[in-house]
Design an enzyme around this catalytic site. Sequence first.
Site, PDB file in Angstrom:
ATOM      1  N   GLU A  77     -77.039   8.333  83.619  1.00 18.05           N
ATOM      2  CA  GLU A  77     -77.885   9.501  83.895  1.00 18.05           C
ATOM      3  C   GLU A  77     -79.236   9.012  84.398  1.00 18.05           C
ATOM      4  O   GLU A  77     -79.962   8.317  83.690  1.00 18.05           O
ATOM      5  CB  GLU A  77     -78.071  10.318  82.608  1.00 18.05           C
ATOM      6  CG  GLU A  77     -79.038  11.481  82.769  1.00 18.05           C
ATOM      7  CD  GLU A  77     -79.337  12.219  81.457  1.00 18.05           C
ATOM      8  OE1 GLU A  77     -78.559  12.095  80.485  1.00 18.05           O
ATOM      9  OE2 GLU A  77     -80.376  12.908  81.411  1.00 18.05           O
ATOM     10  N   LYS A 116     -75.721  19.402  76.275  1.00 19.96           N
ATOM     11  CA  LYS A 116     -76.649  18.373  75.817  1.00 19.96           C
ATOM     12  C   LYS A 116     -77.380  18.963  74.611  1.00 19.96           C
ATOM     13  O   LYS A 116     -77.792  20.142  74.647  1.00 19.96           O
ATOM     14  CB  LYS A 116     -77.640  18.046  76.936  1.00 19.96           C
ATOM     15  CG  LYS A 116     -78.780  17.137  76.521  1.00 19.96           C
ATOM     16  CD  LYS A 116     -79.501  16.583  77.736  1.00 19.96           C
ATOM     17  CE  LYS A 116     -80.765  15.821  77.327  1.00 19.96           C
ATOM     18  NZ  LYS A 116     -81.074  14.719  78.232  1.00 19.96           N
ATOM     19  N   ARG A 157     -87.494  12.199  87.073  1.00 22.24           N
ATOM     20  CA  ARG A 157     -88.870  12.241  86.566  1.00 22.24           C
ATOM     21  C   ARG A 157     -89.805  11.341  87.350  1.00 22.24           C
ATOM     22  O   ARG A 157     -90.996  11.295  87.061  1.00 22.24           O
ATOM     23  CB  ARG A 157     -88.914  11.758  85.108  1.00 22.24           C
ATOM     24  CG  ARG A 157     -88.247  12.685  84.168  1.00 22.24           C
ATOM     25  CD  ARG A 157     -88.397  12.188  82.747  1.00 22.24           C
ATOM     26  NE  ARG A 157     -87.288  12.690  81.971  1.00 22.24           N
ATOM     27  CZ  ARG A 157     -86.974  12.274  80.765  1.00 22.24           C
ATOM     28  NH1 ARG A 157     -87.685  11.342  80.170  1.00 22.24           N
ATOM     29  NH2 ARG A 157     -85.945  12.789  80.141  1.00 22.24           N
TER      30      ARG A 157
HETATM   31  C1  3PG Z   1     -84.145  12.168  77.733  1.00 23.80           C
HETATM   32  O1  3PG Z   1     -83.683  12.959  78.543  1.00 23.80           O
HETATM   33  O2  3PG Z   1     -85.349  11.886  77.625  1.00 23.80           O
HETATM   34  C2  3PG Z   1     -83.175  11.529  76.834  1.00 23.80           C
HETATM   35  O3  3PG Z   1     -82.888  12.369  75.820  1.00 23.80           O
HETATM   36  C3  3PG Z   1     -83.599  10.174  76.362  1.00 23.80           C
HETATM   37  O4  3PG Z   1     -84.211  10.235  75.140  1.00 23.80           O
HETATM   38  P1  3PG Z   1     -84.656   8.876  74.435  1.00 23.80           P
HETATM   39  O5  3PG Z   1     -85.639   8.215  75.385  1.00 23.80           O
HETATM   40  O6  3PG Z   1     -85.293   9.308  73.147  1.00 23.80           O
HETATM   41  O7  3PG Z   1     -83.437   8.034  74.232  1.00 23.80           O
END
Ligand code: 3PG
Length: 210
Positions: free
Chosen positions: A41, A129, A45
């Site tokens: 994924e 999710k 961002r």
């Molecule tokens: C996100 O989309 O930020 C994910 O959930 C990752 O979360 P994490 O950085 O806490 O693993």
Amino acid sequence: MSGMLELLSDSPVVPVLTIEDLESAVPLARALVAGGLNVLEITLRTPCAKAAINRICAQVPEGVVGAGTVTRAEDFSLLKDLGARFAISPGATPALYEAAARSDLPFLPGIASASELMQGLERGYDCFKFFPANAIGGVAALRALYGPFPNARFCPTGGITEETLSDYLSLPNVIAAGGSWFAPAADVAAGRWERITERARRVAGNRNRG
Ligand code: 3PG
């Protein structure tokens, strides 16, 4: 409905990658795939996120690459053109659900409450999710949702670590879990790909179900 259930059943641990430097995209994806984690994924961002998806799709054919942090309806058509295989959102809005319905890209909508879950179920989704997993009750919350919603399946992400991963994966309603811990920024910046492969390899075997 979403197609995500099949995709995640095959690869129940999903690295969440926020790519700052486009040059790191392909070696990072190769490091994770070498460790046995194929579903990746890439969060939308950073300025280079879409280029990173496109590059990984073209150069790492073993990877199943999708976009995370999909918050804008217009992203759906663009993602398809880039080669993305799925879209994941941290939450869901009517506009996102409608865009997903117009697209054939598998979509994993984010939910954080029973009401949000019910809205997704009403739209025909069966896989969500669960975000931000750790902050909204983690394993205990997912176990509680199983009572009233035994058919809903989840991919929790947010605050999951290598240590807590197996607690999540042992739940009957958790189909996969994701997180960013595989690829710490310092390892990526220094090109320590072997370490990332090792971390992936350790969790790729972590598929024990309770
Ligand atoms: C996100 O989309 O930020 C994910 O959930 C990752 O979360 P994490 O950085 O806490 O693993």
